[in-house]
Motif scaffolding. Structure first.
Motif, PDB file in Angstrom:
ATOM      1  N   ASP A 170       0.782  -1.198   0.120  1.00 58.16           N
ATOM      2  CA  ASP A 170       0.037   0.004   0.044  1.00 58.16           C
ATOM      3  C   ASP A 170       0.769   1.290  -0.101  1.00 58.16           C
ATOM      4  N   PHE A 171       1.952   1.174   0.657  1.00 57.27           N
ATOM      5  CA  PHE A 171       2.756   2.474   1.093  1.00 57.27           C
ATOM      6  C   PHE A 171       4.070   2.495   0.053  1.00 57.27           C
ATOM      7  N   LEU A 172       3.910   1.646  -1.131  1.00 63.22           N
ATOM      8  CA  LEU A 172       5.235   1.476  -2.109  1.00 63.22           C
ATOM      9  C   LEU A 172       5.711   2.895  -2.604  1.00 63.22           C
ATOM     10  N   LEU A 173       4.724   3.968  -2.911  1.00 66.22           N
ATOM     11  CA  LEU A 173       5.166   4.883  -3.323  1.00 66.22           C
ATOM     12  C   LEU A 173       5.965   5.802  -2.487  1.00 66.22           C
ATOM     13  N   PRO A 174       5.109   6.121  -1.465  1.00 60.26           N
ATOM     14  CA  PRO A 174       5.978   6.814  -0.368  1.00 60.26           C
ATOM     15  C   PRO A 174       7.330   6.354   0.382  1.00 60.26           C
ATOM     16  N   PHE A 175       7.461   5.081   0.222  1.00 57.63           N
ATOM     17  CA  PHE A 175       8.404   4.296   0.458  1.00 57.63           C
ATOM     18  C   PHE A 175       9.716   4.583  -0.620  1.00 57.63           C
ATOM     19  N   GLU A 176       9.340   4.728  -1.652  1.00 53.47           N
ATOM     20  CA  GLU A 176      10.570   5.016  -2.756  1.00 53.47           C
ATOM     21  C   GLU A 176      10.796   6.377  -2.784  1.00 53.47           C
ATOM     22  N   ILE A 177       9.831   7.396  -2.745  1.00 48.39           N
ATOM     23  CA  ILE A 177      10.044   8.785  -2.425  1.00 48.39           C
ATOM     24  C   ILE A 177      11.078   9.026  -1.268  1.00 48.39           C
ATOM     25  N   THR A 178      10.510   8.492  -0.094  1.00 48.98           N
ATOM     26  CA  THR A 178      11.615   8.497   1.181  1.00 48.98           C
ATOM     27  C   THR A 178      13.018   8.264   0.766  1.00 48.98           C
ATOM     28  N   SER A 179      13.343   7.211  -0.208  1.00 49.48           N
ATOM     29  CA  SER A 179      14.649   6.943  -0.606  1.00 49.48           C
ATOM     30  C   SER A 179      15.257   7.942  -1.213  1.00 49.48           C
ATOM     31  N   ILE A 180      14.311   8.735  -2.293  1.00 48.77           N
ATOM     32  CA  ILE A 180      15.150   9.951  -3.037  1.00 48.77           C
ATOM     33  C   ILE A 180      15.294  11.072  -1.838  1.00 48.77           C
ATOM     34  N   LEU A 181      14.374  11.132  -0.895  1.00 52.35           N
ATOM     35  CA  LEU A 181      14.679  12.084   0.107  1.00 52.35           C
ATOM     36  C   LEU A 181      15.871  12.025   0.800  1.00 52.35           C
ATOM     37  N   LEU A 182      16.162  10.762   1.415  1.00 52.04           N
ATOM     38  CA  LEU A 182      17.316  10.419   1.976  1.00 52.04           C
ATOM     39  C   LEU A 182      18.706  10.758   1.007  1.00 52.04           C
ATOM     40  N   PHE A 183      18.422  10.399  -0.142  1.00 47.45           N
ATOM     41  CA  PHE A 183      19.504  10.512  -1.019  1.00 47.45           C
ATOM     42  C   PHE A 183      19.951  11.899  -1.181  1.00 47.45           C
ATOM     43  N   ALA A 184      18.844  13.129  -1.400  1.00 45.14           N
ATOM     44  CA  ALA A 184      18.952  14.407  -1.334  1.00 45.14           C
ATOM     45  C   ALA A 184      19.723  14.704  -0.351  1.00 45.14           C
ATOM     46  N   ALA A 185      19.109  14.229   0.949  1.00 48.83           N
ATOM     47  CA  ALA A 185      19.724  14.629   2.344  1.00 48.83           C
ATOM     48  C   ALA A 185      21.404  14.421   2.299  1.00 48.83           C
ATOM     49  N   ILE A 186      21.701  13.150   1.825  1.00 47.17           N
ATOM     50  CA  ILE A 186      22.964  12.733   1.950  1.00 47.17           C
ATOM     51  C   ILE A 186      23.973  13.675   1.184  1.00 47.17           C
ATOM     52  N   ILE A 187      23.382  14.062   0.145  1.00 49.21           N
ATOM     53  CA  ILE A 187      23.999  14.938  -0.769  1.00 49.21           C
ATOM     54  C   ILE A 187      24.262  16.192  -0.144  1.00 49.21           C
ATOM     55  N   GLY A 188      23.165  16.816   0.403  1.00 50.59           N
ATOM     56  CA  GLY A 188      23.279  18.232   1.058  1.00 50.59           C
ATOM     57  C   GLY A 188      23.960  18.226   1.948  1.00 50.59           C
ATOM     58  N   THR A 189      24.098  17.134   3.180  1.00 53.33           N
ATOM     59  CA  THR A 189      24.988  17.297   4.211  1.00 53.33           C
ATOM     60  C   THR A 189      26.332  17.205   3.785  1.00 53.33           C
ATOM     61  N   ILE A 190      26.645  16.566   2.712  1.00 53.43           N
ATOM     62  CA  ILE A 190      28.112  16.414   2.297  1.00 53.43           C
ATOM     63  C   ILE A 190      28.588  17.977   1.667  1.00 53.43           C
ATOM     64  N   VAL A 191      27.758  18.546   0.734  1.00 50.16           N
ATOM     65  CA  VAL A 191      27.896  19.643   0.258  1.00 50.16           C
ATOM     66  C   VAL A 191      28.020  20.743   1.163  1.00 50.16           C
ATOM     67  N   LEU A 192      27.135  20.946   2.330  1.00 56.21           N
ATOM     68  CA  LEU A 192      27.106  21.662   3.457  1.00 56.21           C
ATOM     69  C   LEU A 192      28.438  21.672   4.298  1.00 56.21           C
ATOM     70  N   ALA A 193      28.582  20.569   4.774  1.00 50.09           N
ATOM     71  CA  ALA A 193      29.654  20.262   5.786  1.00 50.09           C
ATOM     72  C   ALA A 193      31.379  20.292   5.050  1.00 50.09           C
ATOM     73  N   LYS A 194      31.309  20.170   3.797  1.00 49.54           N
ATOM     74  CA  LYS A 194      32.587  19.995   3.091  1.00 49.54           C
ATOM     75  C   LYS A 194      33.390  21.565   3.434  1.00 49.54           C
ATOM     76  N   LYS A 195      34.512  21.200   3.503  1.00 48.40           N
ATOM     77  CA  LYS A 195      35.403  22.441   3.828  1.00 48.40           C
ATOM     78  C   LYS A 195      35.977  22.936   2.452  1.00 48.40           C
ATOM     79  N   LYS A 196      35.694  24.340   2.126  1.00 50.23           N
ATOM     80  CA  LYS A 196      36.209  24.791   0.926  1.00 50.23           C
ATOM     81  C   LYS A 196      37.752  24.515   0.895  1.00 50.23           C
ATOM     82  N   ILE A 197      38.183  24.129  -0.464  1.00 47.25           N
ATOM     83  CA  ILE A 197      39.718  23.933  -0.835  1.00 47.25           C
ATOM     84  C   ILE A 197      40.249  25.327  -0.950  1.00 47.25           C
ATOM     85  N   GLU A 198      41.061  25.648  -0.340  1.00 48.00           N
ATOM     86  CA  GLU A 198      41.705  27.009  -0.551  1.00 48.00           C
ATOM     87  C   GLU A 198      42.494  26.916  -1.731  1.00 48.00           C
ATOM     88  N   GLN A 199      42.266  28.050  -2.806  1.00 48.69           N
ATOM     89  CA  GLN A 199      43.040  28.040  -4.034  1.00 48.69           C
ATOM     90  C   GLN A 199      44.497  28.505  -3.825  1.00 48.69           C
TER      91      GLN A 199
END
Lengths: 199, 101
Positions: A170-199
């Protein structure tokens, strides 16, 4: 201290209840004990000066809520509550607090209130919200159309198995959307917390 | 159910109000996040209580999804706090007005 005492009391009551085989009475007593532990430690979360103590109090609250889930016959959610909330999320909070070195002296609470009576008025607003919620709960009728999953049916199938079955039907679609949400959260966390490389 | 449904809902209301007061009074961004987690948990309690009361599994499944959202929110929020701390050396939300024009 209160938490420890009420925890011991709850344990004693549970043992006596199991020995005397009065399940209903034990469940009632256990609910009120666990609810009071949850409320006391939730208050402790917002009044502690040291953020570490707040995290510990929140863990106590989450474990109490998982016991409430057990009393409501939701065993899988009780386990997930302890593993995900009290285990993973709270360790993340503790990790960040220790990484940023937020102790008693550097708690991020310095400065005075920007508003004139910020604390008093917010407590008043919270109390008003609580009163409104209680009035709504007291005046509501919780009946209506009921489902097919009574306690006996859930216990026959098994709570965890039923949750799994429903998640993939019954909840297959929300379940799959949750996986996309978690994927977006992982990428967002890495981008936000990554240290900027000094040029 | 031996304990009436209203008592579970009142427990949920108490926890939610405590979370609201925490968000409004504290200035430490991490403690504000913890108060938000407290409010999410209060909602979970009423979901599970009503799920049992109405003999339906939908409430429990919703709690499952709320937990996922809470985990994602905590991860992203703490990453934002770390990024802000690097820039301002503070987690006090009164001092974090970078986005104010």
């Amino acid at each position: 201290m209160t938490v420890i005492v009420s925890g011991i009391l709850g344990f004693i009551v549970a043992i006596i209840g199991i020995l005397l085989n009065v399940v209903e009475f034990t469940e009632t007593i256990l609910f009120y004990l666990v609810a009071s532990i949850a409320v006391i430690s939730a208050v402790s979360v917002i009044i502690q000066k040291n953020p570490i103590y707040s995290v510990i109090s929140l863990i106590v609250t989450l474990v109490s809520i998982s016991i409430v889930f057990l009393l409501l016959n939701a065993q899988f959610l009780a386990a997930v509550q302890i593993i995900v909330y009290a285990g993973a999320i709270m360790v993340l909070f503790l990790f960040v607090i220790m990484l940023l070195d937020l102790g008693k002296d550097n708690a991020g609470e310095e400065g005075r209130d920007r508003l004139f009576i910020q604390k008093k008025s917010s407590i008043l607003l919270g109390g008003t919200l609580f009163v409104i919620l209680v009035l709504v709960i007291k005046s509501s009728y919780f009946g209506g159309k009921t489902g097919i999953y009574t306690t006996e049916i859930i216990n026959n199938i098994g709570n965890t198995q039923l949750v799994g079955k429903l998640l993939f039907t019954d909840f297959l679609l929300p379940f799959e959307i949750t996986s996309i949400l978690l994927f977006a959260a992982i990428i967002g966390t890495i981008v936000l917390a990554k240290k900027k490389i000094e040029q | 159910m031996i304990v009436p449904i209203t008592h579970f809902l009142i427990l949920s209301a108490i926890l939610f109000s405590i979370g609201v007061v925490g968000v409004l009074t504290r200035r430490n961004a991490i403690i504000i996040f913890m108060s938000i987690e407290l409010m999410l948990n209060a909602v979970n309690v009423s979901f599970v209580a009503l799920s049992k009361h109405l003999n339906s599994m939908d409430g429990q499944l919703f709690v499952f999804f709320i937990m996922t959202v809470a985990a994602a929110e905590a991860g992203v929020g703490l990453a934002i706090i770390i990024a802000l701390y690097r820039r301002r050396a503070s987690v006090n939300v009164d001092e974090l007005n970078i986005m104010k024009w």
